[in-house]
Design a protein around this motif. Structure first.
Motif, PDB file in Angstrom:
ATOM      1  N   ASN A  59      -5.766   9.674 -12.829  1.00 24.81           N
ATOM      2  CA  ASN A  59      -5.770   9.508 -11.369  1.00 24.81           C
ATOM      3  C   ASN A  59      -6.941   8.652 -10.899  1.00 24.81           C
ATOM      4  O   ASN A  59      -6.817   7.869  -9.947  1.00 24.81           O
ATOM      5  CB  ASN A  59      -5.821  10.872 -10.679  1.00 24.81           C
ATOM      6  N   PHE A  60      -8.087   8.843 -11.557  1.00 27.35           N
ATOM      7  CA  PHE A  60      -9.259   8.038 -11.192  1.00 27.35           C
ATOM      8  C   PHE A  60      -8.940   6.556 -11.328  1.00 27.35           C
ATOM      9  O   PHE A  60      -9.223   5.757 -10.425  1.00 27.35           O
ATOM     10  CB  PHE A  60     -10.449   8.422 -12.073  1.00 27.35           C
ATOM     11  N   PHE A  61      -8.340   6.188 -12.464  1.00 24.51           N
ATOM     12  CA  PHE A  61      -8.032   4.768 -12.677  1.00 24.51           C
ATOM     13  C   PHE A  61      -6.932   4.298 -11.728  1.00 24.51           C
ATOM     14  O   PHE A  61      -6.996   3.202 -11.158  1.00 24.51           O
ATOM     15  CB  PHE A  61      -7.624   4.517 -14.123  1.00 24.51           C
ATOM     16  N   TRP A 117       0.922   4.077  -3.100  1.00 22.14           N
ATOM     17  CA  TRP A 117       0.611   5.495  -2.959  1.00 22.14           C
ATOM     18  C   TRP A 117       1.833   6.376  -3.258  1.00 22.14           C
ATOM     19  O   TRP A 117       1.696   7.470  -3.820  1.00 22.14           O
ATOM     20  CB  TRP A 117       0.081   5.787  -1.553  1.00 22.14           C
ATOM     21  N   SER A 119       0.835  -1.204   0.000  1.00 27.77           N
ATOM     22  CA  SER A 119       0.000   0.000   0.000  1.00 27.77           C
ATOM     23  C   SER A 119       0.870   1.255   0.000  1.00 27.77           C
ATOM     24  O   SER A 119       0.601   2.219  -0.740  1.00 27.77           O
ATOM     25  CB  SER A 119      -0.916   0.007   1.229  1.00 27.77           C
ATOM     26  N   SER A 168      -8.621  11.872 -15.194  1.00 24.04           N
ATOM     27  CA  SER A 168      -9.041  10.542 -15.644  1.00 24.04           C
ATOM     28  C   SER A 168      -8.013   9.491 -15.257  1.00 24.04           C
ATOM     29  O   SER A 168      -8.348   8.407 -14.748  1.00 24.04           O
ATOM     30  CB  SER A 168      -9.248  10.558 -17.160  1.00 24.04           C
ATOM     31  N   ILE A 192      -6.018   5.576  -8.747  1.00 25.68           N
ATOM     32  CA  ILE A 192      -6.506   5.524  -7.360  1.00 25.68           C
ATOM     33  C   ILE A 192      -7.428   4.326  -7.161  1.00 25.68           C
ATOM     34  O   ILE A 192      -7.354   3.616  -6.142  1.00 25.68           O
ATOM     35  CB  ILE A 192      -7.226   6.837  -6.998  1.00 25.68           C
ATOM     36  N   SER A 193      -8.307   4.086  -8.152  1.00 27.03           N
ATOM     37  CA  SER A 193      -9.195   2.915  -8.067  1.00 27.03           C
ATOM     38  C   SER A 193      -8.374   1.638  -7.995  1.00 27.03           C
ATOM     39  O   SER A 193      -8.664   0.724  -7.197  1.00 27.03           O
ATOM     40  CB  SER A 193     -10.131   2.871  -9.269  1.00 27.03           C
ATOM     41  N   ALA A 194      -7.346   1.556  -8.830  1.00 31.15           N
ATOM     42  CA  ALA A 194      -6.498   0.358  -8.810  1.00 31.15           C
ATOM     43  C   ALA A 194      -5.823   0.193  -7.458  1.00 31.15           C
ATOM     44  O   ALA A 194      -5.692  -0.919  -6.928  1.00 31.15           O
ATOM     45  CB  ALA A 194      -5.447   0.456  -9.917  1.00 31.15           C
ATOM     46  N   ASN A 195      -5.386   1.330  -6.878  1.00 33.11           N
ATOM     47  CA  ASN A 195      -4.746   1.270  -5.561  1.00 33.11           C
ATOM     48  C   ASN A 195      -5.710   0.761  -4.492  1.00 33.11           C
ATOM     49  O   ASN A 195      -5.371  -0.105  -3.687  1.00 33.11           O
ATOM     50  CB  ASN A 195      -4.245   2.663  -5.177  1.00 33.11           C
ATOM     51  N   PHE A 196      -6.924   1.312  -4.475  1.00 32.53           N
ATOM     52  CA  PHE A 196      -7.894   0.899  -3.471  1.00 32.53           C
ATOM     53  C   PHE A 196      -8.263  -0.572  -3.628  1.00 32.53           C
ATOM     54  O   PHE A 196      -8.336  -1.330  -2.652  1.00 32.53           O
ATOM     55  CB  PHE A 196      -9.158   1.764  -3.529  1.00 32.53           C
ATOM     56  N   ILE A 197      -8.510  -0.976  -4.880  1.00 30.50           N
ATOM     57  CA  ILE A 197      -8.860  -2.382  -5.117  1.00 30.50           C
ATOM     58  C   ILE A 197      -7.720  -3.288  -4.670  1.00 30.50           C
ATOM     59  O   ILE A 197      -7.923  -4.317  -4.002  1.00 30.50           O
ATOM     60  CB  ILE A 197      -9.188  -2.612  -6.611  1.00 30.50           C
TER      61      ILE A 197
END
Length: 630
Positions: free
Chosen positions: A184-186, A159, A155, A182, A188-193
């Protein structure tokens, strides 16, 4: 991020037992070290395979650089083949070293960031080419899922990679705002998942490790039990044999005890009831009457001794026996006991002597005088009981040494039947006498030594016995040599009352609900009375005292219907401070005397009433030379 987002209720229970950090998933230090080793060995093959594939794929994607973006191909291939792939290859090679286990997570963390930084440079220089965004997603996937980097480090690396990307985008790239948002959205989503997935993967890995450790511990215990099963079975067999012997011995003791108690109770009852019937004979001579009366008295005393022993042992077992420390003259105690028992010893033809270890001014100690008297009485009485010829001697001496505080050691020595070696410990048990086979030959319920031992231990001492069968016994017991503070001496064996003067005629109120007890009091006191009034309740006693202020004495039974004797005494004291009130009770428990005095009574006597003691109380309070109102 809270644990309940990732675990079920059953997992919560396991988590509480695991005692791990809910954010880093780390165990306490010692368990974490074991997990680190286990996790390394379980992950090593997957890490090597994954790392090898990452290196291959990272290199293969380099050929796309020539076709997709030729102007940066040379720079990108330098990043790939001169920096990242050599780093990953060195780490892969180093994984075959025994030192790799110490730093493998840290090295994987660095590889994640370096590989992510490399893709970041490619993405920023060629933002219109989505191939490199896919490469970034592959880096995240490898870091979180395949190379076995721990959740917390993965993690942190994810980040940091995203921060590097954004810093580069703002400082060195011309990526448009919309595209940056756009991307960052992908990312950040990948990081959270990846974080959610990695958390659960590691949690369940740790849970399995914890449960397996518990299972290993249980298996180790089972293995140890199986290993020692044979010896334990042998030990258990011995224990069962011993238990069987103890049960048989217990049954024997119970049988002996029941037979003894039946004998001990029925014998004095036979004397009481039998000779009471003989006294009904109108033609009985006066000399025979006195003989029968004396037998009834002796039988009653024997019965009372048995009851007292049973009550005492019950109070000891229930923890109700209290210790009352007073200043006690032990020379006076031994002298009194000698005087009390010398005629019994003489009747059996025994030599009887006592030996005091102190002169009178050193013989006063602080202890429970009543319990000391009971201990010495039991031991001397036993010595007389079990000695048919020879001598009995008792006394005490001072024991001083540097290791322990001074103690007084009492002894009772006899030349009696002695105690078998295998019975020396058992004689201090409840309801046990040394000679079970001939237990009926001697009076007693087998409680005296048990009570004595309990009393001695309450007073801070110990008891022991030396004995040779057929040659006699010596009982020793110690008590702390606690010196008094120089104040008043309190002992039940102080100087006896002087010879009493004749009593004046009294007006007496007898408050007693038991008719037999009332009749006994009336018969005892009638020679000293001008009038006796009988009532059966506390309320009646109060009423008679109000109507007859000239009453000199109230014999107040404690246990009566409607109102007890304590409350009746308190009420009488509100209007009459001069009348003498003597409390009488069949309870005879420690503290009853104090309760009676607090309630307003002048004195206290226990049932069964000792006629001589009752007369002594009258002499104490109503000598002829004393003045009182009629």
């Amino acid at each position: 991020m809270t644990k309940h987002l990732y675990t079920s209720n059953s997992d919560d229970e396991v988590s509480r037992r695991m005692n791990f950090d809910r954010y880093t998933l780390a165990f306490p230090t010692e368990i974490e070290k074991k997990f680190h080793i286990k996790y390394f060995h379980d992950s090593l093959i997957q890490f090597r395979v994954s790392f090898f594939l990452v290196i291959i794929l990272y290199g293969v994607f380099g050929f796309l650089d020539w076709m997709v973006i030729a102007q940066y191909a040379q720079l990108f291939n330098f990043i790939r083949f001169a920096i990242i792939i050599p780093l990953l290859s060195l780490v892969l090679i180093f994984s075959f070293s025994k030192y790799f286990i110490r730093v493998w997570q840290e090295l994987l963390f660095i590889c994640f960031i370096v590989a992510g930084a490399g893709i970041t440079v490619m993405t920023l220089l060629a933002p219109e080419n989505y191939t490199y965004y896919a490469g970034m997603m592959l880096i995240f996937s490898a870091g979180y899922f395949f190379i076995k980097l721990r959740f917390f480090l993965a993690s942190l690396a994810g980040w940091l990679t995203l921060i590097i990307f954004n810093i580069g985008a703002f400082a060195f790239s011309s990526i448009g705002t919309n595209m940056l948002i756009s991307n960052n959205f992908f990312f950040i989503s990948a990081n959270f998942i990846g974080m959610f997935a990695a958390y659960n993967i590691e949690f369940y890995t740790r849970k399995d490790f914890f449960l397996n450790q518990q299972l290993d511990n249980h298996n180790a215990d089972i293995a140890e039990i199986n290993k020692n099963l044979e010896s334990k079975v042998a030990e258990r067999t011995i224990e069962l044999v011993q238990a069987k012997e103890l049960v048989e011995q217990s049954d024997k003791l119970k049988t002996a005890f029941l037979a003894n108690m039946s004998h001990e109770i029925r014998t004095p009852m036979n004397g009481i009831l039998g000779f009471a019937q003989l006294l009904e004979n109108p033609g009985l001579a006066g000399e025979q009457q006195q003989e029968y009366i004396e037998i009834i008295k002796l039988s009653g005393n024997r019965m009372l001794n048995i009851i007292n022993d049973i009550v005492d042992i019950s109070k000891i077992e229930a923890g109700l026996m209290e210790v009352h420390i007073t200043e006690t003259d032990i020379n006076e105690q031994t002298s009194f006991i000698y005087t009390f028992f010398k005629y019994q010893a003489k009747d059996k033809g025994l030599s009887f002597a006592f030996n005091n270890g102190f002169v009178s001014n050193r013989a006063i100690i602080k202890t429970d005088s009543e319990k000391l008297y009971a201990i010495l009485t039991n031991l001397v009485k036993n010595a007389i009981k079990f000695t048919d010829e020879g001598s009995i001697e008792f006394g005490y001496k001072l024991i001083e040494n540097q290791q322990h505080a001074p103690q007084i050691e009492f002894y009772v020595k006899d030349t009696g039947i002695g105690i078998p070696a295998d019975r020396l410990k058992a004689i201090f048990d409840r309801f046990v006498q040394a000679d079970i086979s001939d237990i009926r030959a001697h009076q007693g319920a087998g409680l005296g030594l048990s009570i004595s031992k309990a009393y001695i231990e309450m007073l801070g001492g110990k008891i022991r016995v030396e004995s040779q069968e057929g040659a006699g016994s010596i009982f020793y017991f110690t008590l702390p040599y606690n010196l008094p503070d120089g104040k008043n001496i309190k002992t039940p064996f102080a100087n006896p009352l002087p010879e009493a003067n004749p009593l004046r005629e009294l007006k007496i109120l007898v408050a007693e609900d038991d008719s037999a007890s009332a009749e006994l009091i009336n018969a005892t006191l009638k020679a000293y009375c001008k009038e006796i009034i009988n009532v059966q309740t506390g309320l009646q006693a109060i009423d008679i005292c109000l109507k007859n202020p000239d009453i000199n004495l109230v014999m107040m039974d404690i246990k009566m219907p409607v109102m007890d004797g304590f409350e009746a005494s308190r009420q009488i004291r509100k209007f009459n401070q001069n009348v003498i009130i003597i409390a009488q009770t069949a309870y005879a428990l420690k503290g009853d005397r104090e309760k009676a005095i607090q309630a307003g009574c002048n004195d206290y006597i226990s049932k069964p009433l000792n006629v001589h003691l009752l007369i002594d109380l009258l002499q104490k309070h109503f000598r002829q030379d004393e003045k009182f109102d009629n």
